[in-house]
Design an enzyme around this catalytic site. Structure first.
Site, PDB file in Angstrom:
ATOM      1  CG  ASP A  33      -2.124   0.779   1.329  1.00 22.47           C
ATOM      2  OD1 ASP A  33      -3.098   0.420   0.896  1.00 22.47           O
ATOM      3  OD2 ASP A  33      -1.996   2.066   1.153  1.00 22.47           O
ATOM      4  CG  ASP A  43       2.316   4.555  -6.981  1.00 25.33           C
ATOM      5  OD1 ASP A  43       1.150   4.082  -7.536  1.00 25.33           O
ATOM      6  OD2 ASP A  43       2.446   5.734  -7.480  1.00 25.33           O
ATOM      7  CB  VAL A  44      -0.289  -0.863  -7.344  1.00 21.15           C
ATOM      8  CG1 VAL A  44      -0.101  -1.367  -6.000  1.00 21.15           C
ATOM      9  CG2 VAL A  44      -1.570   0.258  -7.549  1.00 21.15           C
ATOM     10  CE1 TYR A 135     -13.296   3.442  -8.462  1.00 20.23           C
ATOM     11  CE2 TYR A 135     -15.254   2.567  -9.244  1.00 20.23           C
ATOM     12  CZ  TYR A 135     -14.269   2.545  -8.290  1.00 20.23           C
ATOM     13  OH  TYR A 135     -14.297   1.330  -7.507  1.00 20.23           O
ATOM     14  CB  THR A 170     -14.652   1.598   1.991  1.00 21.52           C
ATOM     15  OG1 THR A 170     -14.386   2.148   0.838  1.00 21.52           O
ATOM     16  CG2 THR A 170     -15.206   0.244   1.863  1.00 21.52           C
TER      17      THR A 170
END
Length: 227
Positions: A33, A43-44, A135, A170
């Site tokens: 993460d 950072d993915v 998104y 969330t």
């Protein structure tokens, strides 16, 4: 024998729920993460950072049985106001995050003869949404990548699937989010948001031997938000 999993986006939200449930089920989980609370900070969207983090994880644990790609972010923006950078960031984090992590773990999974990858997408990838174009587009691209990877790696023992949650309770959903509005919740069969642990149970199934015949699937634990 211990089963090892990598979970991206493990510091909060759905990723945290998945990491917690897998640990409770006996998995050894390594969280990745941006948060400094993660086991590995990376950072993915950065392929070099992901490659380095996965390399260190493999050195530490030897083999990875499962990868869960859950890192992501969300905002509501009318399509006319979505900047090129905002669109590119959505794609880098969601689509790029899956591509980068999958590419880093797949060679070791193939070498050991199997593994499971699960990507967290969204019901918006299936149904679209007002103000969610960038998104939804990024999450839709995730589904395309999941199905393509599943076809490419099925004969090498690696199963690759996706879960497409509906609105979930969330921190990604602000207190004033329209997804939390009573009028919206009243339209849902369950009259409430999905909980992260409910998503996690589906992921747990998909990374287990019970899902040995599931690959290229998109399972939608969305409480009836999309039927």
């Amino acid at each position: 024998m211990s089963r090892n999993a990598i979970v991206t986006g493990s510091a909060s939200g759905i990723g945290a729920g998945i990491a917690d449930l897998l640990r409770a089920s006996g998995w050894s989980v390594v969280g990745v993460d941006l948060s400094p609370t993660a086991d590995h900070v990376a950072d993915v969207s950065d392929p070099d950072a992901v490659r380095a983090a996965v390399g260190r994880i493999l050195e530490d644990v030897g083999e990875v049985d499962a990868l869960v790609s859950a890192a992501g972010h969300y905002d509501i923006t009318p399509v006319s106001e979505i900047s090129a950078e905002a669109l590119h960031r959505m794609l880098r984090v969601h689509l790029g995050g899956l591509r980068n992590t999958a590419r880093a773990v797949l060679p070791s999974m193939v070498a050991r003869g199997g593994g499971a990858i699960v990507a967290v997408t969204s019901e918006l990838a299936i149904g679209g949404g007002d103000g969610d174009a960038h998104y939804a587009a990024a999450k839709g691209a995730v589904i395309g990548l999941v199905r393509s990877l599943a076809a490419e790696y099925a004969d090498r023992g690696v199963r690759i699937n996706a879960v497409a949650p509906g609105p979930t309770d969330t921190p990604l959903l602000a207190a004033d989010s329209p997804w939390r509005a009573p009028d919206y919740l009243a339209t849902l069969p369950n009259r409430r948001l999905t909980r992260p642990d409910e998503i996690a149970r589906v992921v747990e199934f998909l990374v287990s031997a019970d899902a040995a015949f599931c690959t290229g699937e998109v399972i939608s634990p969305n409480g009836g938000a999309v039927i």
